[in-house]
Design a protein around this motif. Structure first.
Motif: not given
Length: 840
Positions: A167, A184, A181
């Motif tokens: 997260t 995640i 990114e």
């Protein structure tokens, strides 16, 4: 909140304001008064209030209206308000007060104590509220700072949810070739080497869903979901995939990869706690650190450590073998030197023997230094804790260098300082450290003096830090050579090695020994003027004289142990197990004049066979022999009938302390290291044969009389002579006592005159040495008066008393010594022969 808090008090009656001031004067606050609602509103514009106390019934604007207006202002919205009124109020009025924002409602007449207590409570609440607001602001700022910090740290910082999905990731994830990114929402195991990822699956490592808890303290994982105990997992090593290119997260391996070793540390996240247990598991936060270089270094160091340990084992084996191989021929050198001295050599031959003896002792010192240093490095030295007398230690080391000092014309002085007479510690290691210093001082000093000093550096009650110093007037050491002086194999000047000899280990050993004794070592020196070497040692206070073995005794003169062996144990049968023929010859020649019968065994197996076929009073056993070594042979002999109590003495070139322990564990009684010092051998044989025979010769030696009835009739009337004490010193052997006391009368009758002459010629050190030897000899003979006079004279010389006082003590000693020796000569006419030189 800075300064004193301000409290607003509002009432339209001055007497009520006066009463409020009186009640609230005990508080450390500033009171701001208002007589109506408008004045109160005006005051709120200029002051920050911590509390407001309002009257309800007031003309114009009542308390309720004022409270509503204060609540409507952002500056005073959270101001605590206490209503204070004399009007009779029903429940609806009270509720109205609370509805307007009051925190309390007090009806007059009130008790001052109640008002004061409630005011304190709400002031404290206001303080806490203000502090909390500040902390919230600080927390927000801190969170921003830490977020900036986390994003820039070199380690990868992550957060995963309860299913193990990322997260959060900081920018350091780029070191693995990824962008935050990209990962995640993906599972932690996707960036792990498949073999490690199998153990990090959700079902095994991350099973926390629907309230399941399977983590245990003994099975660390990427998260820790235990309900109690530590919530942190540290040092979990796993391998991770380092991405080398490509864009698609699900096809990492298709582009190319490398693996690195990382260390993961993580902590579990929970929604809160209930009764000491955590409630809902939310996931974990952690750090991923690249330890590839550290891992490689660790593997390298492990290999280096393994190699060093192997080298150390080989070194220890080499040192042990070297010691054994050198000591074996050295034993023959020492033994034959002793025998040649007894063969009435010429003066030239005696000089040669002295040089042989000195060379042998020097070689033995080198061996002992190497062994000691090896044992210290291996941590095999354990310090003894026993009571001892300080003067005995200092006198002993001075006596060992006394002859060399006299030959060089050096004065050796001793200063006991303020150190207690009786101490507790390892006197053997203390002597060794002092002797290293003192030997160097005499070696490197050609003229002047050497001083040995002791003083208390720190008194800690039962423990004392004692500082020892050895100061000389020798060649000195330059400042640039001082730094490495206490390092092993170091010489201040390589030229000194050729001139003076030495291993370069003495000072290193001294430093290590005193560190084991809780102290430090050092030196101060001026080239051409001399040096002072010092060390400190943490010692205990000794017990009473009755608790110390020989507390007041001094080094006793050497008794004729060989003669005692012949007198008491002639005919006793001994077995020597020794594989070296030269050492067998040395032992036979050393013992040939003692009257002992000596049988030989060339190895351990033959020693066992001879013990089976004959009865021996004592066995001398070498450790290293073919067929059967000394330890195994001892164990087998102990099993034979009648050999359970027969003394078995190890006589071996294996000189390590662990060798001694092995000998004793195998059933041996004592340990004699090669090269064998003849007198030490005789003394050891005398000791164990005496214990074996119960102080009575069982093999035809001279009878022993414990009471000494015969000698009492001859010497009993001599004043100052305690015959019982003398007999106890030599285990009741009357013939030996008669012979030795006769030798004492011949050797020491002129000793007081020699002392006086040394004092007259300015040699107090030699005078003290003579007195010291006389004190020990007289103690051995039971000459109690002479012993006491000698002790007082020695103390006077050490303390530097005036010459007149010292001469008085010399005269008293001379009078009683002359009388004693004359009485002995009269009782034993055979002793009236020319004086012999005493052995000191």
């Amino acid at each position: 909140m800075s300064g004193r808090e301000k409290v607003l008090i509002v009432d339209d009656r001055p007497e009520n304001l006066l009463a409020l001031r009186g009640v609230l004067s005990d508080l450390d606050v500033t009171l701001i008064e208002a007589g109506c609602g408008n004045d109160a509103l005006a005051a709120s514009l200029h002051h920050d209030f911590a509390l407001a106390i309002l009257d309800i019934v007031m003309p114009g604007m009542d308390g309720y209206e004022l409270a509503e207006l204060l609540r409507g202002d952002p500056r005073t919205r959270c101001l605590p308000i206490i209503f204070l009124t004399a009007a009779a109020s029903d429940e609806a009025e009270v509720f109205r007060g609370y509805d307007t924002g009051a925190v309390d409602y007090i009806v007059k007449p009130y008790t001052p104590r109640t008002l004061l207590a409630k005011t304190r409570v709400f002031l404290e609440l206001a303080r806490k509220t203000t502090e909390l607001a500040g902390k919230v602001r600080d927390l927000a700022a801190s969170e921003e700072r830490y977020r900036s910090l986390v994003m820039t740290v070199p380690d990868i910082v992550y957060r995963i949810d309860r299913e193990g999905r990322f997260t959060f990731l900081n920018d350091a994830i780029s070191t693995l070739g990824y962008r935050a990114e990209q990962l995640i929402g993906h599972h932690f195991s996707e960036i792990m080497v498949p073999a490690d990822a199998a153990g990090a699956s959700r079902d095994i490592v991350l099973p926390a869903f629907a309230g399941k808890t399977t983590g245990t303290p003994s099975s660390p994982g990427l998260i820790d979901e235990r309900r109690s105990g530590s919530r942190r997992t540290s040092g979990l090593e796993v391998q991770m995939l380092k991405r080398l290119g490509g864009e698609r997260v699900g096809e990492i391996l298709s582009v190319g990869e490398d693996r690195i070793c990382v260390e993961v540390s993580s902590s579990g996240l929970y929604s809160g706690s209930m009764g000491g247990e955590r409630t809902v598991f939310l996931g974990s936060v952690g750090i991923i650190r690249d330890i590839s270089e550290r891992k490689a270094m660790t593997d390298f160091l492990a290999l280096a450590k393994q190699q060093a340990e192997a080298a150390n084992v080989a070194k220890s084996a080499f040192v042990s073998n070297m010691s054994h191989e050198i000591r074996t021929p050295l034993n023959a050198i020492v033994g034959y030197t002793h025998l040649f001295r007894k063969a009435d050599p010429t003066a030239e031959q005696a000089g040669w023997l002295d040089k042989i003896d000195a060379a042998a002792k020097h070689l033995l010192t080198v061996i002992n230094d190497i062994l000691d240093f090896s044992k210290i490095e291996a941590g095999k030295i354990e310090l003894e804790q026993a009571d001892f007398v300080l003067s005995g230690v200092l006198d002993y080391v001075c006596s060992l260098v006394g002859e060399m000092a006299r030959l060089k014309g050096l004065a050796v002085t001793v200063d006991y300082g303020d150190v207690p007479i009786r101490l507790k510690g390892d006197q053997t290691r203390l002597r060794q450290a002092l002797l290293n210093y003192l030997s160097n001082a005499v070696k490197f000093t050609d003229r002047g003096s050497v001083a040995v000093r002791a003083r208390v550096e720190q008194d800690m009650g039962e423990r004392i830090m004692v500082r020892f110093e050895v100061a000389d007037t020798g060649i000195g050491i330059s400042a640039d050579k001082m730094a490495g002086l206490f390092e092993p194999f170091h010489q201040a000047d390589s030229a000194t090695t050729r001139r003076f000899g030495g291993t370069g280990l003495g000072l290193a050993i001294t430093r290590r020994l005193v560190e084991l004794m809780g102290g430090k070592a050092g030196a101060d020196s001026i080239p051409g003027e001399g040096s002072t070497f010092w060390f400190t040692a943490l010692l205990g206070r000794g017990g009473d004289a009755s608790d110390i073995d020989g507390a007041d005794s001094v080094a006793l003169p050497e008794l004729d142990t060989e003669m005692q062996l012949r007198d008491r144990f002639a005919g006793a049968r001994l077995l020597l197990a020794e594989d070296d023929p030269i050492n067998r010859d040395v032992a036979r020649d050393l013992l040939m004049h003692t009257g002992l019968r000596l049988d030989f065994a060339e190895d351990g197996r033959k020693a066992v066979e001879r013990a089976k076929s004959a009865s021996y009073d004592l066995i001398l056993m070498d450790m290293s022999m073919p067929e059967l070594d000394g330890l195994s042979a001892t164990a087998k002999i102990r099993e034979l009938p009648g050999y359970g109590e027969v003394p078995i003495l190890a006589m071996t070139a294996n000189a390590f302390s662990e060798d001694r322990a092995r000998c004793l564990a195998a059933g041996m009684n004592d340990f004699i290291a090669k090269p064998v010092e003849p007198n030490a051998l005789f003394a050891c044989l005398l000791k164990w044969l005496s214990l074996r025979s119960g102080n009575r010769s069982e093999t035809g030696g001279a009878p022993v009389s414990g009471k000494g009835d015969g000698v009492e009739s001859i010497l009993g009337g001599i004043a100052g002579l305690d015959i019982g004490m003398g007999l106890r010193m030599i285990r009741g052997n009357v013939p030996s006592y008669v012979r030795i006391i006769g030798k004492f009368a011949r050797s020491y009758r002129d000793e007081a005159g020699k002392v006086r002459e040394k004092l007259r010629t300015g040699d107090p050190a030699e005078a003290r040495r003579l007195v010291h030897a006389l004190k020990g000899a007289s103690a051995t003979m039971g000459a109690v008066d002479v012993q006491a006079h000698a002790a007082r004279l020695e103390r006077a010389i050490v303390d530097g008393l005036p010459d007149g006082d010292v001469e008085t003590l010399v005269a008293v000693l001379e009078r009683d010594l002359s009388a004693l020796c004359g009485a002995i000569a009269a009782a034993l006419p055979d002793v009236a022969t020319p004086a012999e030189t005493p052995a000191k």
